[in-house]
Design a protein around this motif. Sequence first.
Motif, mmCIF file in Angstrom:
data_model
loop_
_atom_site.group_PDB
_atom_site.id
_atom_site.type_symbol
_atom_site.label_atom_id
_atom_site.label_comp_id
_atom_site.label_asym_id
_atom_site.label_seq_id
_atom_site.Cartn_x
_atom_site.Cartn_y
_atom_site.Cartn_z
ATOM 1 N N GLU A 103 1.992 1.787 -3.541
ATOM 2 C CA GLU A 103 0.885 2.345 -4.315
ATOM 3 C C GLU A 103 0.704 3.838 -4.024
ATOM 4 O OE1 GLU A 103 -3.323 0.485 -4.918
ATOM 5 O OE2 GLU A 103 -3.434 1.876 -3.208
ATOM 6 N N ARG A 104 0.751 4.199 -2.757
ATOM 7 C CA ARG A 104 0.538 5.586 -2.350
ATOM 8 C C ARG A 104 1.620 6.499 -2.922
ATOM 9 N NH1 ARG A 104 0.033 4.327 2.451
ATOM 10 N NH2 ARG A 104 2.073 4.835 3.329
ATOM 11 N N LYS A 105 2.882 6.048 -2.857
ATOM 12 C CA LYS A 105 3.987 6.865 -3.369
ATOM 13 C C LYS A 105 3.890 7.033 -4.885
ATOM 14 C CE LYS A 105 6.005 7.556 0.584
ATOM 15 N NZ LYS A 105 6.006 8.912 1.215
ATOM 16 N N PHE A 150 1.132 6.885 -6.688
ATOM 17 C CA PHE A 150 -0.012 7.776 -6.898
ATOM 18 C C PHE A 150 0.414 9.237 -6.759
ATOM 19 C CE2 PHE A 150 -3.275 10.269 -4.639
ATOM 20 C CZ PHE A 150 -4.310 10.272 -5.583
ATOM 21 N N GLN A 151 1.157 9.524 -5.699
ATOM 22 C CA GLN A 151 1.603 10.900 -5.463
ATOM 23 C C GLN A 151 2.575 11.353 -6.551
ATOM 24 O OE1 GLN A 151 3.160 10.336 -1.529
ATOM 25 N NE2 GLN A 151 1.130 10.334 -0.559
ATOM 26 N N LEU A 185 0.827 -1.207 0.000
ATOM 27 C CA LEU A 185 0.000 0.000 0.000
ATOM 28 C C LEU A 185 0.862 1.259 0.000
ATOM 29 C CD1 LEU A 185 -2.801 -1.082 2.483
ATOM 30 C CD2 LEU A 185 -3.049 -0.693 0.027
ATOM 31 N N MET A 186 2.007 1.194 0.663
ATOM 32 C CA MET A 186 2.917 2.335 0.645
ATOM 33 C C MET A 186 3.455 2.563 -0.767
ATOM 34 S SD MET A 186 6.482 2.995 2.707
ATOM 35 C CE MET A 186 7.331 1.745 1.738
#
Length: 256
Positions: free
Chosen positions: A225-227, A229-230, A222-223
Motif C-alpha cells: 500500500e505504501r509503495k 501510494f508513493q 502495508l508495504m
Amino acid sequence: MNEVLLAGPSDGVAVLTINRPEARNALNQRVRQQLAEHFAALGRDPDTRCIVLTGGSSFFAAGADLKEIASASPIELHLRNVHRLWQAIAECPKPVIAAVNGYALGGGCELAMHADIIVAGDGAKFGQPEIKVGIMPGAGGTQRLTRAIGKFQAMKLLLSGLSITGKEAFAMGLASEVVPDDEVQARALELARMIAEQPPLAAAQIKEVLLAGQNAPLDAALMLERKAFQLLFASEDQKEGMAAFFEKRKPVYRGR
C-alpha cells in the motif's frame, strides 16, 4: 450468435451482458471464452475505466451448462483449461461491477464473486448448489465465498446447496448494495460512471493492492500500500487532482 454482448465504452463505462436467455444465461464454454476475450481486451483499453457485468433484468447466470459437462471425463475437463478463462476475469485491472438480478447460482455466483462490487436486487438468488448434482464448486466457490462471508455461513450454503436472497447476501457481506430489482441496472451504471470519473491509475492501484494484500501478512500488505501510494505522486492525475482541490473545480483525469 454473440452470447456476450458489449456496449461501449461510453464515458469510460463498458457493459458486458450475458445473452443466453433461453438457458437462463447458463455458462457454457462459448460464454466463458467470450467473457475472457472481452475482459482481456477491456483491461488493455485506455478508454475503459469501469466494467459493468450483467445478465440483464431477469437473471444473472443460473450456473454452469450441465449439458456440456455431465458426461465429461476428468481428462476432458482438464484439457478445457476453463481456469484460464476465469483467470482473465480475475486479473482484469479495471474495476468490475456485477449487476445481479435473478439467479446467480453455481458458476453464476462464482462469476459475480469475480467482480469488485456486487449490486444485487432484493429478489436475487445467490448460491452454490453443486452438491445437489454430486459435485462441488470448481471456479472459486469454496474459496471466494468463504472469504466473503466466513467459514460458518459458507459451509452452510456449500453443504446444503441452499440459496439466499439479495437482502440476505448483503447482510452476510456477499453484496455491496441491495436495491429494488427494477433499480439494479441503473444503480450499477450510476456507480460505474462515478468510478469512471476518478483517476484510473489510482483506481488500478487500489484494486491491485487490495487483492494482493488480502492473502499477505499485514506488514507486507502495508508495504504494498505504501509503495503504491508513493508511486501515484509521479502521475499527472495526482497533480491535477490536488490542483483542482485547491482551485475548487472539478478535476479532469487522463490516466497519466
